[in-house]
Scaffold this active site. Structure first.
Site, PDB file in Angstrom:
ATOM      1  N   GLN A  88      -8.179 -11.022   1.700  1.00 44.67           N
ATOM      2  CA  GLN A  88      -6.916 -10.314   1.901  1.00 44.67           C
ATOM      3  C   GLN A  88      -6.963  -9.449   3.161  1.00 44.67           C
ATOM      4  OE1 GLN A  88      -4.201 -10.851   0.593  1.00 44.67           O
ATOM      5  NE2 GLN A  88      -4.422 -11.576  -1.505  1.00 44.67           N
ATOM      6  N   SER A  89      -7.714  -9.887   4.153  1.00 48.85           N
ATOM      7  CA  SER A  89      -7.892  -9.122   5.391  1.00 48.85           C
ATOM      8  C   SER A  89      -6.595  -8.960   6.176  1.00 48.85           C
ATOM      9  CB  SER A  89      -8.934  -9.825   6.265  1.00 48.85           C
ATOM     10  OG  SER A  89      -8.912  -9.333   7.584  1.00 48.85           O
ATOM     11  N   ASN A  90      -6.277  -7.701   6.520  1.00 50.09           N
ATOM     12  CA  ASN A  90      -5.147  -7.439   7.409  1.00 50.09           C
ATOM     13  C   ASN A  90      -5.399  -8.000   8.803  1.00 50.09           C
ATOM     14  OD1 ASN A  90      -3.513  -5.970   5.538  1.00 50.09           O
ATOM     15  ND2 ASN A  90      -4.831  -4.191   5.823  1.00 50.09           N
TER      16      ASN A  90
END
Length: 337
Positions: A88-90
């Site tokens: 879920q990396s920005n």
């Protein structure tokens, strides 16, 4: 031929080359006062540097780093960008969107607990695929070898006739640092007209090192000698210190000058168990901060660092006439492990 849209930013010394850059962010981002935080928490006047408003895909400060990485990729003749992060990396989501903007393929090396694709694609992960990114999943056990894994992906793509630009975790290298150092200079330029007083301390989220190294570089080069505080959100301070020192050394080799010596502090008192881990008190503080400001925070990065700011104030570090700044690094959709 230089790709359309690339501009150049001068480095600190006239003897070094300028740095290619594309424009993705809306800048300058506002520096805003939030009196209700002061009323509820006591202590100093609290300001927020609104990098949640950089504007490109709700990417927050990540886009400041990507402006230099995407330009470097295009100037190098690359057709693919490779990077990595939690699933879920920005940063990975921002990279996928930036690749779509400039017509570059994107391959993401994403960490999940077991190395398998999650059963449900939500939030950042869904946007990654919507933007057309190709995803390679690795496990937590493989994560320490992420650089080698990305190098293997680069080699595989080269065999297929592609040229790739590899961006480290969080865009945290000398290019990412340079983008954040320019952001810090922007902030320093706003202080006289917006705050009109000295800043007793500036707090920000410290993680992969790109933001902290950029702020330290910018503070040193602008002569900003008040505390710049990195609130560690995942690991002990010594790990962040090592990353920042390594990035600075690489920066000096490229941009010139001496190793920065800013008034930089590392605080790891609010880890709450590590990356993506939360406590009830952290969540309560994050909700309280939203209800006092109308701003959005996430439990992994900005919420945890705002929790740190509240506790720093509780410790009586500031007087009622002091002004402090919280740098909201944005992110939009949160980042969970």
């Amino acid at each position: 031929m230089v790709p359309t849209g690339i501009i150049r930013t001068m480095t600190d010394t006239p003897t070094t080359q300028s740095i290619p850059q594309v424009e993705l962010a809306f800048k300058p981002t506002p520096l805003q006062y939030f009196p209700r935080l002061r009323e509820a928490w006591g202590g100093p006047h609290i300001w927020v540097k609104r990098d949640d408003l950089t504007g490109f895909g709700l990417s927050g400060n990540k886009v400041r780093k990507l402006e230099f990485h995407m330009a470097a990729a295009m100037e190098s003749g690359c057709d693919t960008v490779i990077t990595c992060g939690p699933y879920q990396s920005n940063h990975c989501r921002a990279t996928a969107l930036a690749g779509a903007r400039f017509g570059l393929d994107v391959r993401l090396v994403l960490r999940t607990p077991d190395g398998n694709e999650p059963n449900v694609s939500v939030a950042n992960l869904r946007i990654d695929t919507l933007a057309g990114a190709e995803i390679v999943y690795i496990s937590e056990a493989q994560w320490p070898d992420r650089d080698e894994i990305m190098a293997a992906e680069e080699a595989e793509l080269a065999e297929q006739g592609h040229k790739s630009w590899v961006i480290p975790q969080g865009g945290s290298d000398k290019l990412g640092m340079w983008g954040m150092s320019l952001g810090f200079r922007e902030f320093v330029g706003q202080i006289p007209d917006v705050i009109g007083a000295d800043v007793a301390a500036m707090y920000h989220t410290g993680s992969s090192g790109g933001t902290t190294s950029g702020f330290g570089w910018g503070a040193d080069r602008t002569g900003f000698d008040n505390p710049v505080v990195a609130l560690c959100i995942s690991e002990p301070a010594e790990n962040l210190i090592e990353r920042v020192d390594r990035i600075w050394k690489a920066g000096v080799e490229t941009f010139g000058g001496d190793i920065p010596q800013p008034n930089l502090h590392y605080v790891d008192d609010y880890l709450c168990g590590g990356y993506g881990r939360v406590t009830e008190e952290l969540v309560e503080t994050m909700v309280e901060a939203t209800r006092l400001t109308g701003l959005l925070f996430d439990t992994t990065y900005t919420g945890k660092s705002m929790y740190g700011v509240k506790n720093e104030i509780r410790k009586g570090r500031f007087g009622p006439d002091d002004h402090i700044v919280f740098w909201h690094t944005g992110g939009g959709f949160g980042a969970v492990n």
